[in-house]
Design an enzyme around this catalytic site. Structure first.
Site, PDB file in Angstrom:
ATOM      1  N   ARG A 119       4.308   6.071  -7.349  1.00  0.00           N
ATOM      2  CA  ARG A 119       3.687   7.123  -7.876  1.00  0.00           C
ATOM      3  C   ARG A 119       4.228   8.423  -7.758  1.00  0.00           C
ATOM      4  NH1 ARG A 119      -0.483   8.005 -11.091  1.00  0.00           N
ATOM      5  NH2 ARG A 119      -1.904  10.109 -11.033  1.00  0.00           N
TER       6      ARG A 119
ATOM      7  N   CYS B 195      -2.741  11.243  -0.213  1.00  0.00           N
ATOM      8  CA  CYS B 195      -2.240   9.806  -0.303  1.00  0.00           C
ATOM      9  C   CYS B 195      -0.642   9.961  -0.606  1.00  0.00           C
ATOM     10  CB  CYS B 195      -2.790   8.834  -1.519  1.00  0.00           C
ATOM     11  SG  CYS B 195      -4.569   8.790  -1.224  1.00  0.00           S
TER      12      CYS B 195
ATOM     13  N   GLY C  56      -0.243  17.290  -4.639  1.00  0.00           N
ATOM     14  CA  GLY C  56      -1.363  17.380  -3.204  1.00  0.00           C
ATOM     15  C   GLY C  56      -1.760  16.086  -3.007  1.00  0.00           C
TER      16      GLY C  56
ATOM     17  N   LYS D  28       0.773  -1.190   0.073  1.00  0.00           N
ATOM     18  CA  LYS D  28      -0.118   0.007  -0.048  1.00  0.00           C
ATOM     19  C   LYS D  28       0.934   1.198   0.068  1.00  0.00           C
ATOM     20  CE  LYS D  28      -3.176   3.208   0.404  1.00  0.00           C
ATOM     21  NZ  LYS D  28      -3.974   3.538  -0.642  1.00  0.00           N
TER      22      LYS D  28
HETATM   23  N1  SAJ Z   1       0.116  14.710 -10.508  1.00  0.00           N
HETATM   24  C1  SAJ Z   1       1.000  15.304 -11.161  1.00  0.00           C
HETATM   25  N2  SAJ Z   1       1.498  14.686 -12.278  1.00  0.00           N
HETATM   26  C2  SAJ Z   1       0.838  13.054 -12.591  1.00  0.00           C
HETATM   27  C3  SAJ Z   1      -0.055  13.001 -11.768  1.00  0.00           C
HETATM   28  C4  SAJ Z   1      -0.630  13.566 -10.645  1.00  0.00           C
HETATM   29  O1  SAJ Z   1       1.526  16.441 -10.767  1.00  0.00           O
HETATM   30  O2  SAJ Z   1       1.405  12.761 -13.549  1.00  0.00           O
HETATM   31  C5  SAJ Z   1      -0.312  15.473  -9.230  1.00  0.00           C
HETATM   32  C6  SAJ Z   1      -1.821  15.645  -9.232  1.00  0.00           C
HETATM   33  O3  SAJ Z   1      -2.050  17.067  -9.878  1.00  0.00           O
HETATM   34  C7  SAJ Z   1      -2.116  15.883  -7.666  1.00  0.00           C
HETATM   35  C8  SAJ Z   1      -1.252  14.758  -7.264  1.00  0.00           C
HETATM   36  O4  SAJ Z   1      -0.279  14.365  -8.052  1.00  0.00           O
HETATM   37  O5  SAJ Z   1      -1.798  17.178  -7.112  1.00  0.00           O
HETATM   38  C9  SAJ Z   1      -1.944  13.370  -7.007  1.00  0.00           C
HETATM   39  O6  SAJ Z   1      -2.530  13.103  -7.884  1.00  0.00           O
HETATM   40  P1  SAJ Z   1      -2.997  11.428  -8.143  1.00  0.00           P
HETATM   41  O7  SAJ Z   1      -3.664  11.370  -9.548  1.00  0.00           O
HETATM   42  O8  SAJ Z   1      -2.170  10.544  -7.509  1.00  0.00           O
HETATM   43  O9  SAJ Z   1      -4.409  11.497  -7.182  1.00  0.00           O
HETATM   44  P2  SAJ Z   1      -4.516  11.041  -5.684  1.00  0.00           P
HETATM   45  O10 SAJ Z   1      -3.452  11.730  -4.688  1.00  0.00           O
HETATM   46  O11 SAJ Z   1      -5.818  11.035  -5.180  1.00  0.00           O
HETATM   47  O12 SAJ Z   1      -4.020   9.519  -5.636  1.00  0.00           O
HETATM   48  C10 SAJ Z   1      -4.833   8.478  -5.428  1.00  0.00           C
HETATM   49  C11 SAJ Z   1      -4.347   7.146  -4.788  1.00  0.00           C
HETATM   50  N3  SAJ Z   1      -5.162   6.400  -4.463  1.00  0.00           N
HETATM   51  C12 SAJ Z   1      -5.349   5.650  -3.551  1.00  0.00           C
HETATM   52  O13 SAJ Z   1      -4.282   5.835  -2.461  1.00  0.00           O
HETATM   53  C13 SAJ Z   1      -6.263   4.767  -3.253  1.00  0.00           C
HETATM   54  C14 SAJ Z   1      -3.107   6.772  -5.954  1.00  0.00           C
HETATM   55  O14 SAJ Z   1      -2.521   5.331  -5.370  1.00  0.00           O
HETATM   56  C15 SAJ Z   1      -3.747   6.386  -7.446  1.00  0.00           C
HETATM   57  O15 SAJ Z   1      -2.592   5.981  -8.222  1.00  0.00           O
HETATM   58  C16 SAJ Z   1      -4.416   7.805  -7.881  1.00  0.00           C
HETATM   59  O16 SAJ Z   1      -5.391   8.052  -6.945  1.00  0.00           O
HETATM   60  C17 SAJ Z   1      -5.139   7.489  -9.137  1.00  0.00           C
HETATM   61  O17 SAJ Z   1      -4.593   6.556  -9.796  1.00  0.00           O
HETATM   62  O18 SAJ Z   1      -5.994   8.048  -9.413  1.00  0.00           O
END
Ligand code: SAJ
Length: 476
Positions: free
Chosen positions: A237, A288, A285, A230
């Site tokens: 990521r 997670c 942000g 987890k």
């Molecule tokens: N971001 C970037 N570049 C990217 C992807 C994201 O700068 O290529 C930034 C986003 O703007 C954001 C942050 O990273 O500020 C997080 O983005 P995220 O898409 O990872 O969203 P989260 O934080 O909600 O991540 C969740 C996590 N899910 C769980 O913990 C159950 C993550 O493991 C998932 O991979 C992600 O959702 C998903 O895939 O949607």
């Protein structure tokens, strides 16, 4: 009597308790209740001043969660009407359960020390322990530091119950992997990591989760491996995003377009050759990626104490990734300052239109938003900041302007922090007119606007990763 015999005597899981009626526990309880495999589900919720209101709401079949959750309201109504689900603050009813799960959040005590506040989770664990009976299954769903399940959590359950984990009761970690906005779908469709203290516990926990999975399947492993999975899935990521951010900074410094490089690198495909390059941006942000790296680090420091072989004196790559991602709002501040300098506008007294307060595009979630440190840097430098976000409700600590026009009016710089769809279709000339400036600045933190269109209209452009455009000639 062995645990296996105790479980056989108890028979299949029929009554389930879910402790913690939050965005993880509520959909989990509703899905367990909706399964014909189970007889009844209790949602356990402390009748506390801040959350006690949820009990009556849930017993009316109403979700207390804010934001759209497709399918949840109907599901809650259905299971309440069918008398398969009820919410209660009477934790003694745990003693009647065959299985009890804990979905209680583990936030940081404060942003700086990055130590999780396990107090609420520990209270839940002790409540479960006080009402534990032989043959029951306990499952931790909260994201925890590796070593918690087999360490302090197990110890508290045994202390409170006088029973022995893996002998008198089954104990496992099955981390939640839900995204706000798609809770029901994620629980049903994501594979479910199920990590028992021992194989009997893993098998019993598999019996609990298998019925609610539609597309997903159970992936069994040890409890500690589940904790590492987890935290590592989010650590990786975050690392991939940091790698894209670092390359974007390099491209800016070398006058190169990151997106050309990304496409070029991505073109090298072949048997299993991938680079999986993610996207650079104004920052990372959410709740997670901003914390799970530190859970993993604490885990290896505690569990792997004196065992870890690592390059001497070098810091963790994963923590460095966090540092790079947290640097991006600072870089956005520098791009803003440089853009204003080209316009001959000092930062002090400048009017900045900050577009996007949510941490994610087209979301209302603002937890750990990178917009906040950026805003604070601007205010410290004496600038005035007007913040717009079509998805975010006014909340303490942030003042949002009502309309986009009000935010843009008189702005010296327009800065995109969230890739909200509304910002992809901004009318360049209208924005320029609203700013009332000859050469307003546009800073694109999410690569959602076309540099040439804005430069052509007289804007001074800065973009993450756009080393090919960030020193463009100003269009008179
Ligand atoms: N971001 C970037 N570049 C990217 C992807 C994201 O700068 O290529 C930034 C986003 O703007 C954001 C942050 O990273 O500020 C997080 O983005 P995220 O898409 O990872 O969203 P989260 O934080 O909600 O991540 C969740 C996590 N899910 C769980 O913990 C159950 C993550 O493991 C998932 O991979 C992600 O959702 C998903 O895939 O949607």
């Amino acid at each position: 009597m062995t645990l296996d015999a105790l479980i056989k005597r108890r028979g299949p899981i029929k009554k389930i308790g879910v402790i913690g009626m939050g965005y993880v526990g509520i959909p989990a309880a509703a899905l367990f209740a909706d399964s014909p495999a189970f007889e009844h589900v209790y949602g356990f919720q402390r009748d506390s001043p801040s959350s006690g209101y949820k009990i009556a709401m849930l017993n009316r079949g109403e979700s207390p969660l804010k934001g759209e959750e497709p399918g949840l309201d109907e599901l809650l109504k259905k299971v309440v009407v069918a008398k398969k689900f009820a919410c209660t603050s009477d934790f003694s009813k745990i003693a009647e359960m065959d299985a009890v799960t804990l979905s209680i959040q583990t936030p940081f005590r404060n942003k700086d020390d990055l130590i999780p506040d396990f107090s609420a989770l520990n209270e839940g664990i002790r409540s479960a322990g006080r009402n534990l009976r032989p043959g029951m299954l306990v499952v931790l769903e909260s994201t925890v530091t590796p070593g918690t399940t087999t360490g302090p959590a197990r110890a508290m359950l045994e202390e409170e119950s006088g029973l022995v984990a893996g002998v008198d009761f089954a104990f496992a970690h099955a981390p939640e992997r839900v995204m706000v906005g798609r809770l029901i779908r994620n629980i049903r469709e994501h594979d479910r990591i199920v990590g028992g203290l021992d194989p009997v516990s893993t098998a019993r926990a598999t019996e609990l989760y298998a019925p609610v999975l539609t597309a997903g399947k159970v992936i069994p492993m040890t409890a500690t491996a589940a904790e590492v999975t987890k935290t590592a899935e989010n650590t990786f990521r975050d690392l991939q995003i940091a790698a894209a951010n670092e390359l974007a900074l390099y491209c800016e410094a070398m006058g190169v377009n990151f997106y050309d490089v990304r496409a070029g690198v991505d073109s090298l495909k072949g048997e299993g050759i991938t680079r999986a390059m993610l996207w650079p941006g104004a920052g990372v942000g959410g709740h997670c990626l901003t914390k799970d790296t530190y859970h993993l680090e604490r885990g290896v420091q505690q569990l792997g104490k004196d065992q870890l072989d690592y390059p001497a004196g070098e810091r963790s790559l994963f923590v460095l990734a966090r540092t790079i991602n947290d640097f991006m709002p600072r870089h956005m501040f520098r791009l803003t300052r440089e853009g204003l300098a080209r316009a001959g506008t000092p930062l002090k007294g400048a009017n900045i239109a900050l577009l996007g307060w949510a941490f994610l595009a087209n979301s209302d979630d603002t937890r750990n938003t990178p917009s906040e440190p950026y805003r604070d840097d601007l205010i410290a430098a004496g600038a005035t900041v007007a913040i717009h976000d079509p998805f975010v409700e006014p909340a303490p600590g942030v003042t949002l302007t009502s309309g986009l026009d009000d935010t843009l009016r008189g702005a010296d710089a327009v800065v995109v922090f969230a890739g909200h769809r509304q910002y992809r279709s901004l009318d360049v000339l209208r924005v320029k007119a609203l700013t009332g400036k000859e050469h307003p600045v546009i800073v694109d933190g999410r690569n959602i606007i076309d540099p040439d269109a804005w430069i052509g209209a007289g804007f001074i452009y800065k973009g993450i990763g756009r080393g090919d455009k960030n020193s463009h000639p100003i269009h008179e």
